[in-house]
Every structure is written in C-alpha cells, then in structure tokens.
Design a protein around this motif. Sequence first.
Motif, PDB file in Angstrom:
ATOM      1  N   THR A 112       0.862  -1.200   0.052  1.00  0.00           N
ATOM      2  CA  THR A 112       0.143   0.036  -0.076  1.00  0.00           C
ATOM      3  C   THR A 112       0.852   1.227  -0.215  1.00  0.00           C
ATOM      4  O   THR A 112       0.640   2.262  -0.728  1.00  0.00           O
ATOM      5  N   GLN A 169      -2.131   0.362   7.401  1.00  0.00           N
ATOM      6  CA  GLN A 169      -2.397   0.161   5.850  1.00  0.00           C
ATOM      7  C   GLN A 169      -3.882   0.887   5.692  1.00  0.00           C
ATOM      8  O   GLN A 169      -3.610   1.654   4.776  1.00  0.00           O
ATOM      9  N   THR A 170      -4.909   0.706   6.349  1.00  0.00           N
ATOM     10  CA  THR A 170      -5.988   1.372   6.479  1.00  0.00           C
ATOM     11  C   THR A 170      -6.048   2.980   6.327  1.00  0.00           C
ATOM     12  O   THR A 170      -6.517   3.545   5.607  1.00  0.00           O
ATOM     13  N   GLN A 173      -4.594   4.074   2.957  1.00  0.00           N
ATOM     14  CA  GLN A 173      -5.191   3.904   2.029  1.00  0.00           C
ATOM     15  C   GLN A 173      -6.452   5.188   1.917  1.00  0.00           C
ATOM     16  O   GLN A 173      -6.768   5.625   1.115  1.00  0.00           O
ATOM     17  N   THR A 179      -5.725   5.286  -4.953  1.00  0.00           N
ATOM     18  CA  THR A 179      -4.994   4.184  -4.981  1.00  0.00           C
ATOM     19  C   THR A 179      -5.812   2.868  -4.492  1.00  0.00           C
ATOM     20  O   THR A 179      -5.405   1.733  -4.729  1.00  0.00           O
ATOM     21  N   LEU A 180      -7.036   3.074  -4.244  1.00  0.00           N
ATOM     22  CA  LEU A 180      -7.760   2.060  -3.624  1.00  0.00           C
ATOM     23  C   LEU A 180      -8.019   0.829  -4.319  1.00  0.00           C
ATOM     24  O   LEU A 180      -7.945  -0.449  -4.033  1.00  0.00           O
ATOM     25  N   VAL A 183      -4.541  -1.335  -4.986  1.00  0.00           N
ATOM     26  CA  VAL A 183      -4.249  -2.088  -3.529  1.00  0.00           C
ATOM     27  C   VAL A 183      -5.228  -3.229  -3.356  1.00  0.00           C
ATOM     28  O   VAL A 183      -4.721  -4.343  -3.160  1.00  0.00           O
ATOM     29  N   TYR A 184      -6.601  -2.879  -3.706  1.00  0.00           N
ATOM     30  CA  TYR A 184      -7.415  -4.229  -3.374  1.00  0.00           C
ATOM     31  C   TYR A 184      -7.240  -4.965  -4.201  1.00  0.00           C
ATOM     32  O   TYR A 184      -7.391  -6.337  -4.096  1.00  0.00           O
TER      33      TYR A 184
END
Length: 335
Positions: A112, A169-170, A173, A179-180, A183-184
Amino acid sequence: MAKPTRLAWWHLLVVLAALVVAVVGAVLLGAIDLGWSRVLGEVWAQLTGGRSPLSEQESAILWQLRMPRVVLAGLVGAALACSGATFQGVFRNPLADPYLLGAAAGAGMVVTILVVLIPAATAFLPAAAFVGALGGVALTWGLGRSAGAGTATLLLAGVAVASFLTAVQTFVQQLNTLTLQQVYGWILGGLSTSGWGQVLTVLPYLAVALVVLCSCSGLLDVLALGDEEAASLGVRPGLVRLAVLGAASLATAAAVSASGLIGFVGIVVPHVIRLLFGASYRVVVPLSLAGGAIFLILADIVARTALAPAELPIGVVTAFTGAPFFVLVLRRRST
C-alpha cells in the motif's frame, strides 16, 4: 480401520493422479480453445523435434501464458497449504493459518505504501510484498520472544502485530483514495503472469522452505506429545519450532509476493487431507503440499472461466470455498 501414520505409496499415487488431472485441465481450459489433441501434439513436437500443430501465437499462449500460470498456482497453493499444516502442528491448533504471524499484514502495508508513494512501480510489488511479509513475521517473532516463551505468546503477538499493521495500511489508504482499486486488486489475490520470470523468482525460496517443512513433519508428531515427552525422546522443541516457523514464514512470504493475499488454502487443504488420509503430520504435511497445488490450480480455473472473458480474483474463489468450510470446522470442534 485405523488411519495410517506413515506416508504410503497409494497416498502419493492418488494425489499425483489428481494433480496431473488438474494441470491438464488448467492447460486446456481458457478463453482460447487450443484443443486437447493439438496441445498433446505440441508437447510431442517439443519432445521429439517434430512439427507443431499449433500456430506461433497459440504456442506462445500455451508455453508463455498458461503453463507459467499453472506452475505458479501450484507452487503458491503448495506453499500455503504446507505452511498451514505445519503452523497447525506447531500451535496445536487446527485453525492456525499461514498468515497468522503477520505475513499478510506486513505485505499489505508495504505494498500500500509503495503504491501510494510510487504509483507506477507495479513491477516492484512482488519484492515489496516479500520484504513486508518477512518484516511482519520478524516483528511478531521479536515481540513474542520479548514477552516470554511459548506458542500462545507468539500467537497473541501475531494478532497484535497484524492488527497494528492493518490499521496503518487502512490509514494510508484513506489518505490516498485514488490508489484503492490497485491495492484492493492485489489484496484479493491474482496469478496473472507474463512468463516464467515470476516463477523462477520465487522457486528457490519455496524449494528451500518446503524441503525443510517436509523434513520436519515427523518431528511435529513428536511435539504433539508435549514438550517434556519430546525432550525425553531427544527432540529439542524450541529448535524445531524455530526451524518450522522460519521455513513456513519464508514460504508464505514468497507466496504472498507472487500472488497477493489468497486466504483459506492453509485451512481447507490440511483438513481435507486429515479426513481422507489420517492426522499424522508425516502424512498431512507432504500430502498438503500436493493438495494445495491441486486446490489452487482448480480455483484458478474457476477464476479464469466463470465470468470469461472477465476474470475473478482468485481470492474470491477460495473464500467462497473456504468460508463455509471454516464454519464446518468450527461446528465440529464445538460438538
């Protein structure tokens, strides 16, 4: 009839036959139908130097796209399942998971951060995931050792480290919502590969780790008797746990770096092996290696074909299978 406590020839025959069927099915099935007879003709031509029935483009699809992906799926599945079986032996907990010691959380956090800082650096995601996974395990190990000896302490340290790294990380994000999606996509897992490079990158790490885990399978049966009994038989429990946890963490980190986060493989496969072949780790660990390869190759077939030409994240497929299985295991343990 009592379940065997040693690996028998028919165990290997059954799983190897199933593995061959899975590999053949994965090679033949895809968005472009190559035809089983033409694929066999291509393999024969490669072995004998004869003329191939496939075009140059079809041959590239077979050898540079499908075969590397099948091999990568087999390696990742073998690593996750074998690691799951050994984690369950070390912690004496059938619900232990390969991501237990913070490997997944560490990999997810580092990936991330990399995506946020350098969005174009997608080629470095596997290396970043590998470093993050090993870093998460090292942090868990250090915290567990400082808090006291014992597998329960290490388990709690893993939960704490994973929770903290996931929170970081959250937070990252939420600060960078653009960038979600990228990453997901990595978190949900995938086996897309453009050749043999990724396979060759993770192969040395997985080979060393899996050899160590299979070599220690008999010692896990001794550890199941208790530390005092194991010590009286000449086994050093602390040293065995260190070797097994180190090798399983290395295998998990290598798998994560190649495929992203793919859950439930390390829980589903060892339990199926126990039900079919017995609970001895001499049997469970090596057969989980082959069983994990079979499971993930089949899951990848579903991911590639269920919504063709679109592709499902393979982590979604394993979750659909693993989540109900996890509930069944919990119900069996509670009755």
